[in-house]
Write an enzyme that holds these catalytic residues in place. Structure first.
Site, PDB file in Angstrom:
ATOM      1  N   THR A  62       0.825  -1.207   0.000  1.00 50.45           N
ATOM      2  CA  THR A  62       0.000   0.000   0.000  1.00 50.45           C
ATOM      3  C   THR A  62       0.857   1.254   0.000  1.00 50.45           C
ATOM      4  O   THR A  62       0.465   2.283  -0.552  1.00 50.45           O
ATOM      5  CB  THR A  62      -0.915  -0.008   1.244  1.00 50.45           C
ATOM      6  OG1 THR A  62      -1.721  -1.160   1.155  1.00 50.45           O
ATOM      7  CG2 THR A  62      -1.799   1.205   1.301  1.00 50.45           C
ATOM      8  N   TYR A  98      -8.125   0.753  -4.006  1.00 54.98           N
ATOM      9  CA  TYR A  98      -6.873   1.212  -4.594  1.00 54.98           C
ATOM     10  C   TYR A  98      -6.103   0.005  -5.094  1.00 54.98           C
ATOM     11  O   TYR A  98      -6.469  -1.146  -4.825  1.00 54.98           O
ATOM     12  CB  TYR A  98      -6.037   1.970  -3.540  1.00 54.98           C
ATOM     13  CG  TYR A  98      -5.520   1.071  -2.442  1.00 54.98           C
ATOM     14  CD1 TYR A  98      -6.323   0.693  -1.369  1.00 54.98           C
ATOM     15  CD2 TYR A  98      -4.226   0.549  -2.502  1.00 54.98           C
ATOM     16  CE1 TYR A  98      -5.857  -0.161  -0.381  1.00 54.98           C
ATOM     17  CE2 TYR A  98      -3.755  -0.306  -1.515  1.00 54.98           C
ATOM     18  CZ  TYR A  98      -4.576  -0.654  -0.468  1.00 54.98           C
ATOM     19  OH  TYR A  98      -4.122  -1.504   0.498  1.00 54.98           O
ATOM     20  N   THR A 126       1.639  -4.454   4.245  1.00 55.46           N
ATOM     21  CA  THR A 126       1.539  -4.793   5.668  1.00 55.46           C
ATOM     22  C   THR A 126       0.937  -6.181   5.916  1.00 55.46           C
ATOM     23  O   THR A 126       1.118  -6.738   6.992  1.00 55.46           O
ATOM     24  CB  THR A 126       0.694  -3.742   6.420  1.00 55.46           C
ATOM     25  OG1 THR A 126      -0.588  -3.674   5.820  1.00 55.46           O
ATOM     26  CG2 THR A 126       1.362  -2.391   6.401  1.00 55.46           C
ATOM     27  N   ASP A 127       0.211  -6.725   4.911  1.00 59.31           N
ATOM     28  CA  ASP A 127      -0.487  -7.999   5.144  1.00 59.31           C
ATOM     29  C   ASP A 127       0.452  -9.116   5.595  1.00 59.31           C
ATOM     30  O   ASP A 127       0.117  -9.892   6.493  1.00 59.31           O
ATOM     31  CB  ASP A 127      -1.208  -8.460   3.869  1.00 59.31           C
ATOM     32  CG  ASP A 127      -2.447  -7.637   3.564  1.00 59.31           C
ATOM     33  OD1 ASP A 127      -2.782  -6.734   4.358  1.00 59.31           O
ATOM     34  OD2 ASP A 127      -3.092  -7.898   2.526  1.00 59.31           O
ATOM     35  N   LYS A 170       0.169  -8.024  12.847  1.00 57.18           N
ATOM     36  CA  LYS A 170      -0.848  -7.096  12.324  1.00 57.18           C
ATOM     37  C   LYS A 170      -2.159  -7.368  13.060  1.00 57.18           C
ATOM     38  O   LYS A 170      -2.605  -8.510  13.133  1.00 57.18           O
ATOM     39  CB  LYS A 170      -1.006  -7.301  10.808  1.00 57.18           C
ATOM     40  CG  LYS A 170      -1.948  -6.297  10.169  1.00 57.18           C
ATOM     41  CD  LYS A 170      -1.935  -6.330   8.638  1.00 57.18           C
ATOM     42  CE  LYS A 170      -2.858  -5.241   8.110  1.00 57.18           C
ATOM     43  NZ  LYS A 170      -2.883  -5.135   6.637  1.00 57.18           N
ATOM     44  N   GLU A 178      -1.718 -29.550  27.759  1.00 64.17           N
ATOM     45  CA  GLU A 178      -2.912 -30.409  27.728  1.00 64.17           C
ATOM     46  C   GLU A 178      -2.705 -31.632  26.847  1.00 64.17           C
ATOM     47  O   GLU A 178      -3.540 -32.523  26.799  1.00 64.17           O
ATOM     48  CB  GLU A 178      -4.112 -29.606  27.236  1.00 64.17           C
ATOM     49  CG  GLU A 178      -4.606 -28.591  28.262  1.00 64.17           C
ATOM     50  CD  GLU A 178      -5.873 -27.888  27.794  1.00 64.17           C
ATOM     51  OE1 GLU A 178      -6.916 -28.544  27.679  1.00 64.17           O
ATOM     52  OE2 GLU A 178      -5.783 -26.673  27.523  1.00 64.17           O
TER      53      GLU A 178
HETATM   54  N1  GLU Z   1      -2.838  -6.086   0.657  1.00 63.97           N
HETATM   55  C1  GLU Z   1      -1.977  -4.965   0.711  1.00 63.97           C
HETATM   56  C2  GLU Z   1      -0.544  -5.395   0.978  1.00 63.97           C
HETATM   57  O1  GLU Z   1      -0.252  -6.133   1.867  1.00 63.97           O
HETATM   58  C3  GLU Z   1      -2.532  -4.038   1.678  1.00 63.97           C
HETATM   59  C4  GLU Z   1      -1.911  -3.953   2.975  1.00 63.97           C
HETATM   60  C5  GLU Z   1      -0.908  -2.843   3.095  1.00 63.97           C
HETATM   61  O2  GLU Z   1       0.102  -2.765   2.416  1.00 63.97           O
HETATM   62  O3  GLU Z   1      -1.165  -2.037   3.945  1.00 63.97           O
HETATM   63  O4  GLU Z   1       0.343  -4.975   0.266  1.00 63.97           O
END
Ligand code: GLU
Length: 356
Positions: free
Chosen positions: A40, A53, A119-120, A192, A313
Site C-alpha cells: 500500500t 486502490y 503490511t499484510d 498485524k 494439555e
Molecule cells: N494487501 C496490501 C498489501 O499487503 C494491503 C496492505 C498494506 O500494504 O497495507 O500490500
C-alpha cells in the site's frame, strides 16, 4: 589591530570552518539502500478519499521524491525488487531480498537497508530476514495503511522514519525491525492486528524496541531471540523451501485437512490451535499419524497473545509434536520452513522454537 584580528576570526569561521563542518556532516550521512517490494505504501487510488486502490503502483524513485527532507537524512539509493501487494509475497521474492541484503551489507558503502513492503505479510518477511540476514547493520521494513494518493497518507512519514532508523548506529544488533506509525517493532514480536487502522501493528507480548518521531529515535529494548549474525540459518544456496501448511483449528474441526496436507507432500504442518495450541481428539490422532509419516507438526495458536507450552494439555513427548512457544502460526511456518532444510530430531526443533 584588535579589530583586524576580529575580522580574521570571523573570516575563518564563515569562509573556512562552517563549510568544512558542513562537509564533514554531509560526509557522515549514512548510505541507505531502499529495496522496494510494493504494498500500500506504493499504492495509488483514483481519488484521495476512496478505499479502493491498487497496491504496488508507484516506483521507489517516485516514493522517495515525495518525502520532503528524506535526502538530508541519508544518501539514498533505491532498487525495485518487486512491486506486489504483499498477499502475493512469495518465498522466491523473500529469497531474492535476503540474498540482495547479504550482498549489500558486507560492503563499506552501505550502512543500512530499508525494505518497503505491504503490511499484510510484513511480519512474515521481517521474521524470515531476521533469521537469514548475515549482518548486524540495521535492516528495517516499512509500509503504510493508506495508499500514497490518500488524504493523510501515512507512507511518507513512515518512510522518513525508516530511513532515519536504518541510518542510526543504535539500531545495530537488534535484529530486523519494522517501523510503522512512529513505533519500532522487533521482527519476532510484532503482528498485524487491524485490517484498516493506521495503528495496526502491535508487539503484544514483548512491547516495542523503541519509538521514532520525525526521524528522532529512542531505543529501549533489545530482543532476546537469536537472529541475524547469531542465526544458524543460511539461504545462500537455497532456491526453494520445503512445503509447510498451516491448518486452522476450530469447533468440531475435520481431521481430513491434516491427512490431506500430509498426503500432498507437506514436510511440516503448523496447527493454528484453539487456546494453548489445542485441537479436538480426531485431529490430534490425524496429527500423530502425520508425525509417524515423518511430517513435523508444530502446535501454535489462533489466539493473538500468549505462548504455547510443551506438554500442557497434550503429551508432546509421546505424540512427537513441537510447541511453538511465542511464535504465531505464520511465523512458526517461516521458522519451520527453514528448520526443515535439513533433517533434525524433534528435540532439536523444539529447542530452536524456544531460542529463535
Ligand atoms: N494487501 C496490501 C498489501 O499487503 C494491503 C496492505 C498494506 O500494504 O497495507 O500490500
Amino acid at each position: 589591530m584588535k579589530r583586524s584580528y576580529r575580522h580574521w576570526a570571523l573570516f575563518l569561521i564563515v569562509v573556512i570552518i562552517v563549510p568544512c563542518q558542513q562537509a564533514v556532516t554531509q560526509g557522515k550521512k549514512p548510505n541507505i539502500v531502499i529495496l522496494a517490494t510494493g504494498g500500500t505504501i506504493a499504492g495509488a487510488a483514483a481519488t484521495g478519499t476512496q478505499s479502493a486502490y491498487t497496491s504496488g503502483a508507484v516506483t521507489i524513485d517516485a516514493m522517495v521524491n515525495a518525502v520532503p527532507g528524506i535526502k538530508d537524512l541519508a544518501n539514498i539509493k533505491g532498487e525495485q525488487i518487486a512491486n506486489v501487494g504483499s498477499q502475493d509475497m512469495s518465498f522466491d521474492i523473500m529469497l531474492k531480498v535476503a540474498k540482495r541484503i547479504n550482498e549489500l551489507l558486507p560492503t563499506n558503502d552501505v550502512d543500512g537497508i530499508v525494505i518497503t513492503h505491504g503490511t499484510d505479510t510484513m511480519e512474515e518477511t521481517a521474521y524470515f530476514l531476521n533469521l537469514v540476514v548475515k549482518s548486524d547493520k540495521p535492516v528495517v521494513l516499512v509500509g503504510s495503511m493508506r495508499p500514497s494518493t490518500a488524504v493523510s497518507a501515512d507512507g511518507p512519514l513512515n518512510l522518513y522514519n525508516a530511513v532515519a532508523v536504518a541510518g542510526d548506529p543504535r539500531a545495530k544488533g537488534r535484529g530486523v525491525l519494522v517501523i510503522m506509525n512512529d513505533h519500532i517493532h522487533a521482527a519476532h514480536s510484532l503482528t498485524k492486528t487491524s485490517t484498516t487502522d493506521v495503528q495496526t501493528f502491535l508487539s503484544p507480548l514483548r512491547g516495542l524496541v523503541g519509538v521514532v518521531s520525525y526521524g528522532k529515535s529512542d531505543f529501549y529494548n533489545t530482543p532476546p531471540w537469536k537472529h541475524t549474525t547469531a542465526s544458524e540459518f543460511d539461504v545462500a544456496q537455497v532456491t526453494k523451501l520445503p512445503r509447510v501448511d498451516i491448518i486452522f483449528a476450530d469447533v468440531d474441526m475435520s481431521p481430513d485437512l491434516i491427512d490431506a496436507s500430509a498426503a500432498n507432500g507437506a514436510k511440516g504442518i503448523v496447527i493454528a490451535g484453539v487456546g494453548n495450541g489445542n485441537m479436538n481428539k480426531v485431529s490430534v490422532d490425524a496429527a500423530a499419524r502425520a508425525v509417524k509419516k515423518g511430517v513435523v507438526v508444530v502446535r501454535s495458536s489462533r489466539v493473538p497473545t500468549g505462548l504455547v507450552g510443551r506438554n500442557v494439555e497434550l503429551n508432546d513427548d509421546e505424540l512427537g509434536f513441537v510447541a511453538s512457544d511465542e511464535l504465531n502460526p505464520q511465523k512458526s511456518r517461516i521458522l519451520l520452513s527453514l528448520v526443515l532444510l535439513k533433517p533434525r530430531p524433534a528435540s532439536e526443533i523444539q529447542q530452536i522454537f524456544t531460542t529463535y
